[in-house]
Design a protein around this motif. Structure first.
Motif, PDB file in Angstrom:
ATOM      1  N   PRO A  46       0.809  -1.224   0.000  1.00 28.34           N
ATOM      2  CA  PRO A  46       0.000   0.000   0.000  1.00 28.34           C
ATOM      3  C   PRO A  46       0.842   1.273   0.000  1.00 28.34           C
ATOM      4  O   PRO A  46       1.792   1.404   0.765  1.00 28.34           O
ATOM      5  CB  PRO A  46      -0.823  -0.121   1.295  1.00 28.34           C
ATOM      6  CG  PRO A  46      -0.913  -1.594   1.537  1.00 28.34           C
ATOM      7  CD  PRO A  46       0.409  -2.148   1.063  1.00 28.34           C
ATOM      8  N   GLY A  47       0.499   2.180  -0.916  1.00 23.65           N
ATOM      9  CA  GLY A  47       1.200   3.450  -1.021  1.00 23.65           C
ATOM     10  C   GLY A  47       2.524   3.384  -1.752  1.00 23.65           C
ATOM     11  O   GLY A  47       3.095   4.420  -2.086  1.00 23.65           O
ATOM     12  N   CYS A  48       3.032   2.190  -1.996  1.00 24.64           N
ATOM     13  CA  CYS A  48       4.369   2.066  -2.598  1.00 24.64           C
ATOM     14  C   CYS A  48       4.359   1.432  -3.978  1.00 24.64           C
ATOM     15  O   CYS A  48       4.606   2.090  -4.977  1.00 24.64           O
ATOM     16  CB  CYS A  48       5.276   1.262  -1.675  1.00 24.64           C
ATOM     17  SG  CYS A  48       5.622   2.104  -0.140  1.00 24.64           S
ATOM     18  N   ASN A  49       4.109   0.119  -4.066  1.00 24.59           N
ATOM     19  CA  ASN A  49       4.341  -0.618  -5.306  1.00 24.59           C
ATOM     20  C   ASN A  49       3.275  -1.687  -5.534  1.00 24.59           C
ATOM     21  O   ASN A  49       2.676  -2.188  -4.590  1.00 24.59           O
ATOM     22  CB  ASN A  49       5.713  -1.305  -5.238  1.00 24.59           C
ATOM     23  CG  ASN A  49       6.083  -1.999  -6.534  1.00 24.59           C
ATOM     24  OD1 ASN A  49       6.208  -1.363  -7.572  1.00 24.59           O
ATOM     25  ND2 ASN A  49       6.249  -3.303  -6.489  1.00 24.59           N
ATOM     26  N   ILE A  50       3.094  -2.008  -6.799  1.00 27.31           N
ATOM     27  CA  ILE A  50       2.313  -3.173  -7.192  1.00 27.31           C
ATOM     28  C   ILE A  50       3.007  -3.800  -8.397  1.00 27.31           C
ATOM     29  O   ILE A  50       3.583  -3.090  -9.228  1.00 27.31           O
ATOM     30  CB  ILE A  50       0.843  -2.806  -7.502  1.00 27.31           C
ATOM     31  CG1 ILE A  50      -0.026  -4.054  -7.547  1.00 27.31           C
ATOM     32  CG2 ILE A  50       0.728  -1.986  -8.774  1.00 27.31           C
ATOM     33  CD1 ILE A  50      -1.507  -3.771  -7.436  1.00 27.31           C
ATOM     34  N   VAL A  76      -0.839   3.382  -5.474  1.00 29.39           N
ATOM     35  CA  VAL A  76       0.608   3.255  -5.288  1.00 29.39           C
ATOM     36  C   VAL A  76       1.339   4.323  -6.097  1.00 29.39           C
ATOM     37  O   VAL A  76       0.762   4.962  -6.966  1.00 29.39           O
ATOM     38  CB  VAL A  76       1.127   1.851  -5.715  1.00 29.39           C
ATOM     39  CG1 VAL A  76       0.526   0.760  -4.851  1.00 29.39           C
ATOM     40  CG2 VAL A  76       0.850   1.584  -7.190  1.00 29.39           C
ATOM     41  N   LYS A  77       2.638   4.459  -5.831  1.00 28.23           N
ATOM     42  CA  LYS A  77       3.433   5.431  -6.585  1.00 28.23           C
ATOM     43  C   LYS A  77       4.333   4.786  -7.630  1.00 28.23           C
ATOM     44  O   LYS A  77       5.007   5.473  -8.374  1.00 28.23           O
ATOM     45  CB  LYS A  77       4.257   6.296  -5.634  1.00 28.23           C
ATOM     46  CG  LYS A  77       5.265   5.535  -4.801  1.00 28.23           C
ATOM     47  CD  LYS A  77       6.000   6.466  -3.858  1.00 28.23           C
ATOM     48  CE  LYS A  77       6.958   5.687  -2.980  1.00 28.23           C
ATOM     49  NZ  LYS A  77       7.629   6.544  -2.015  1.00 28.23           N
ATOM     50  N   ARG A  78       4.308   3.435  -7.684  1.00 27.66           N
ATOM     51  CA  ARG A  78       5.194   2.731  -8.602  1.00 27.66           C
ATOM     52  C   ARG A  78       4.534   1.438  -9.072  1.00 27.66           C
ATOM     53  O   ARG A  78       3.946   0.709  -8.289  1.00 27.66           O
ATOM     54  CB  ARG A  78       6.484   2.404  -7.858  1.00 27.66           C
ATOM     55  CG  ARG A  78       7.434   1.488  -8.552  1.00 27.66           C
ATOM     56  CD  ARG A  78       8.513   1.025  -7.538  1.00 27.66           C
ATOM     57  NE  ARG A  78       9.208  -0.118  -8.052  1.00 27.66           N
ATOM     58  CZ  ARG A  78      10.325  -0.054  -8.771  1.00 27.66           C
ATOM     59  NH1 ARG A  78      10.873   1.094  -9.022  1.00 27.66           N
ATOM     60  NH2 ARG A  78      10.887  -1.142  -9.212  1.00 27.66           N
ATOM     61  N   VAL A  79       4.656   1.168 -10.375  1.00 29.75           N
ATOM     62  CA  VAL A  79       4.209  -0.093 -10.953  1.00 29.75           C
ATOM     63  C   VAL A  79       5.438  -0.793 -11.519  1.00 29.75           C
ATOM     64  O   VAL A  79       6.202  -0.192 -12.271  1.00 29.75           O
ATOM     65  CB  VAL A  79       3.158   0.120 -12.066  1.00 29.75           C
ATOM     66  CG1 VAL A  79       2.786  -1.196 -12.721  1.00 29.75           C
ATOM     67  CG2 VAL A  79       1.921   0.815 -11.515  1.00 29.75           C
ATOM     68  N   THR A  80       5.634  -2.046 -11.124  1.00 30.64           N
ATOM     69  CA  THR A  80       6.760  -2.835 -11.606  1.00 30.64           C
ATOM     70  C   THR A  80       6.236  -3.901 -12.559  1.00 30.64           C
ATOM     71  O   THR A  80       5.257  -4.576 -12.257  1.00 30.64           O
ATOM     72  CB  THR A  80       7.481  -3.523 -10.430  1.00 30.64           C
ATOM     73  OG1 THR A  80       7.926  -2.531  -9.513  1.00 30.64           O
ATOM     74  CG2 THR A  80       8.668  -4.332 -10.911  1.00 30.64           C
ATOM     75  N   ALA A  81       6.879  -4.038 -13.701  1.00 29.56           N
ATOM     76  CA  ALA A  81       6.511  -5.066 -14.681  1.00 29.56           C
ATOM     77  C   ALA A  81       7.735  -5.906 -14.998  1.00 29.56           C
ATOM     78  O   ALA A  81       8.853  -5.386 -15.073  1.00 29.56           O
ATOM     79  CB  ALA A  81       5.977  -4.423 -15.961  1.00 29.56           C
TER      80      ALA A  81
END
Length: 129
Positions: A46-50, A76-81
């Motif tokens: 929460p609030g950071c990454n998904i 969140v503030k960041r999406v990682t793929a």
């Protein structure tokens, strides 16, 4: 695109030769009544990454990623793929959408390495916040 976690898992897990753990959200991409791809959202902080995993045709298109970004960047503030280093089409699409390559994750998938890419809410141009 619609939410159906069980169906998305049935598409993504065999395609990637891996399993996904709860909690997660699975989205199915359908064209003319036929499943053509899936997107899995997991690793939520929460609030950071998904984490975003896409498989199949249409998983990395502007429309799909824009809709997912709208949902994710409200939380969140960041999406990682991550995608296979062999998946040149996905890497190209993610780059066009503003994702930045962060590195190579060795032996991440059963059949090889993954490219790790991310998009920050402050850098994205997909949606108006």
């Amino acid at each position: 695109m619609f939410q159906d976690t069980a169906r998305a898992r049935r598409i993504a897990e065999p395609a990637l030769n891996c399993t996904f753990s709860e909690p997660m959200i699975g989205l199915v991409i359908e064209r003319d009544g036929v499943d053509v791809g899936a997107v899995i959202l997991n690793g939520y902080t929460p609030g950071c990454n998904i984490d975003l995993t896409g498989v199949g045709r249409g998983a990395w298109t502007l429309f799909v990623v824009r809709d997912i970004a709208r949902y994710c960047f409200a939380r969140v503030k960041r999406v990682t793929a991550r995608t296979s280093v062999k998946n040149e089409a996905a890497i190209k699409s993610l780059s066009k959408l503003g994702f930045k390559q962060e590195g190579i994750m060795r032996e991440f998938f059963p059949d090889g390495d993954a490219v790790c890419m991310s998009l920050l809410r402050s850098e994205q141009k997909l949606i108006r916040l």
